[in-house]
Motif scaffolding. Sequence first.
Motif, PDB file in Angstrom:
ATOM      1  N   CYS A  28      43.142  47.118 -17.036  1.00 59.96           N
ATOM      2  CA  CYS A  28      44.850  46.816 -16.915  1.00 59.96           C
ATOM      3  C   CYS A  28      44.807  46.689 -15.136  1.00 59.96           C
ATOM      4  O   CYS A  28      45.459  46.124 -14.771  1.00 59.96           O
ATOM      5  CB  CYS A  28      45.278  47.066 -17.524  1.00 59.96           C
ATOM      6  SG  CYS A  28      45.634  46.549 -18.911  1.00 59.96           S
ATOM      7  N   ILE A  78      53.221  43.858 -19.090  1.00 61.91           N
ATOM      8  CA  ILE A  78      52.459  43.985 -19.931  1.00 61.91           C
ATOM      9  C   ILE A  78      51.237  45.011 -19.614  1.00 61.91           C
ATOM     10  O   ILE A  78      51.431  45.987 -20.484  1.00 61.91           O
ATOM     11  CB  ILE A  78      52.290  42.834 -20.657  1.00 61.91           C
ATOM     12  CG1 ILE A  78      52.718  41.957 -20.917  1.00 61.91           C
ATOM     13  CG2 ILE A  78      50.594  42.900 -21.663  1.00 61.91           C
ATOM     14  CD1 ILE A  78      52.994  40.167 -21.838  1.00 61.91           C
ATOM     15  N   PHE A  80      52.261  34.082 -24.941  1.00 62.87           N
ATOM     16  CA  PHE A  80      52.376  34.896 -24.051  1.00 62.87           C
ATOM     17  C   PHE A  80      53.683  33.515 -23.576  1.00 62.87           C
ATOM     18  O   PHE A  80      53.296  32.216 -23.096  1.00 62.87           O
ATOM     19  CB  PHE A  80      51.768  34.376 -23.418  1.00 62.87           C
ATOM     20  CG  PHE A  80      51.858  35.584 -21.310  1.00 62.87           C
ATOM     21  CD1 PHE A  80      52.457  34.380 -20.573  1.00 62.87           C
ATOM     22  CD2 PHE A  80      51.369  36.720 -21.580  1.00 62.87           C
ATOM     23  CE1 PHE A  80      52.277  35.011 -18.967  1.00 62.87           C
ATOM     24  CE2 PHE A  80      52.038  37.421 -20.424  1.00 62.87           C
ATOM     25  CZ  PHE A  80      52.051  36.776 -19.364  1.00 62.87           C
ATOM     26  N   VAL A 110      45.477  38.494 -19.025  1.00 60.65           N
ATOM     27  CA  VAL A 110      46.930  39.220 -20.425  1.00 60.65           C
ATOM     28  C   VAL A 110      46.966  39.499 -21.470  1.00 60.65           C
ATOM     29  O   VAL A 110      46.673  40.795 -22.321  1.00 60.65           O
ATOM     30  CB  VAL A 110      47.716  39.263 -19.705  1.00 60.65           C
ATOM     31  CG1 VAL A 110      49.646  39.676 -20.515  1.00 60.65           C
ATOM     32  CG2 VAL A 110      48.679  39.703 -17.964  1.00 60.65           C
ATOM     33  N   MET A 138      46.150  42.566 -23.961  1.00 61.13           N
ATOM     34  CA  MET A 138      46.792  42.689 -25.390  1.00 61.13           C
ATOM     35  C   MET A 138      45.124  42.898 -26.479  1.00 61.13           C
ATOM     36  O   MET A 138      45.835  43.682 -27.554  1.00 61.13           O
ATOM     37  CB  MET A 138      47.487  41.726 -25.783  1.00 61.13           C
ATOM     38  CG  MET A 138      48.501  40.974 -24.452  1.00 61.13           C
ATOM     39  SD  MET A 138      49.380  40.044 -24.954  1.00 61.13           S
ATOM     40  CE  MET A 138      50.200  40.129 -25.844  1.00 61.13           C
TER      41      MET A 138
END
Length: 474
Positions: free
Chosen positions: A155, A97, A85, A175, A179
């Motif tokens: 998310c 993202i 990131f 985040v 991922m």
Amino acid sequence: MTRVAGSPMMAATAICGREALPRPSAPKRRRRLTVLFRAVLYALRGGFLVRPLVIALVLGAAGMMFSEAEETVPALGAWVPLVLFPSHADPQVAQVILSGIATSIMTVVSIVFAILLMTITLASMQFSPRILVSFVRDRTTQWTLGIFLGTFSYCMAALPAARALPVPFSPVATVAGAMLLALLCVGWLIFFIHHISQAISVNHIVDRIAGETERVIDELMPYPRRPVWRAEAAVPRGLVPGAMARRVPVASPASGYIRFVDTERLLAVAKAARLQVQVTRRVGHFVSEGVPLLTVSRGDRLDGAVQAALLSTFDVGPARTLQQDVEFGVIQIVDIALRAISPAVNDPSTAITCLDQLGRIMIRWIGREEPAGVLFDPPHVPRVTIPWIDVDGLLETAFEQIRHYAQSDLPVSLRLLRTLQDIAVTTEDAEIRRRLLARADQVMVACRGRLDEVALRRLVDRLTNLHAIVEAGG
């Protein structure tokens, strides 16, 4: 309360009218909670939407709490490498993202499960519509749906934390977690495709049904069979068929299949009300509304509360389940075998696989003591009689239809004789062996006139081996 050896512990439905019965003791209350907990576990294992919903809620809550914690403790984001990131201060990158992962996950879910439903439909048409139950109960499928929906929920719950106003904030660690979940979904998708390719194989389908049926047998019949096999259990005085005219029927409040009976609770209610109860239908049978489900010995002691408590020990539903119904598992495998040997399909290999699994189930069943048909409390005082399927009934269900439709199919008939031989080898009970031999003789009689002499000689050789086993066992 005295418990009969071999009586099963069953899940219970909600109990109605308890206020009219004697106040239950602490052990009885704990036992009710235990069977209720087991019923919830069975629903959780079989519910297609329960496990995915729980996983989605947990991951969604994790995304929301993790983003809030990261805003409270900014040092959490410092642990994320810049390679993953680069821009720790740009909330737009986090928004892109998170929204991209959520959108792609829902697209994959839609495509994958559309293919899954089509595959299940084709499998049910080819094998049997009853196998849909085993697909719905498949834990891998439930976990796949839960992880995909959970990633989407994670998310979406974390997305509002990435904002530019009033104070710019970028949830870097959150985040990074999204991922990682996205990578997990990619790997799980590959695993799921491999799992489905195996799950629709007839060998895996039949093996899964047989395994579930064996688990039902282990729960329903936990004790080894005694050396002496009794064809008929003695009916205690007071429960003889001649007394049926003096008994009061209790009608079923709904139409459906009897899926399980909480025998311990039924025995407790009968004892508390000082009744003798005779169940008229066994697990797996269909009962229509208004048809007597059980009869009691004393109508003057049967008030509304007692009747409601008796009926609450039965679970009646629109479809049979594998909670206590061993025969239902056998029927599913027999359905697959019958379709395989039908002229339209003509797949004897599948029928042979089904016979192998049916033999596995019968060996487990014959090796166990049958459930108690008469329950006593206190000792020597019969309270409840309940019918269960016996060895002959299960043998009839497992092999009779296959024997009838495989009269002109040599491979299936040969494997049927071998299956009966395998069952005979595993039991020392001479009476059961003679019953197996009688069914093998029926196979030979049915094949005469349908097969040529060469094929009949192969059947005779295998039948001779079974005769030798039965004669050697006495």
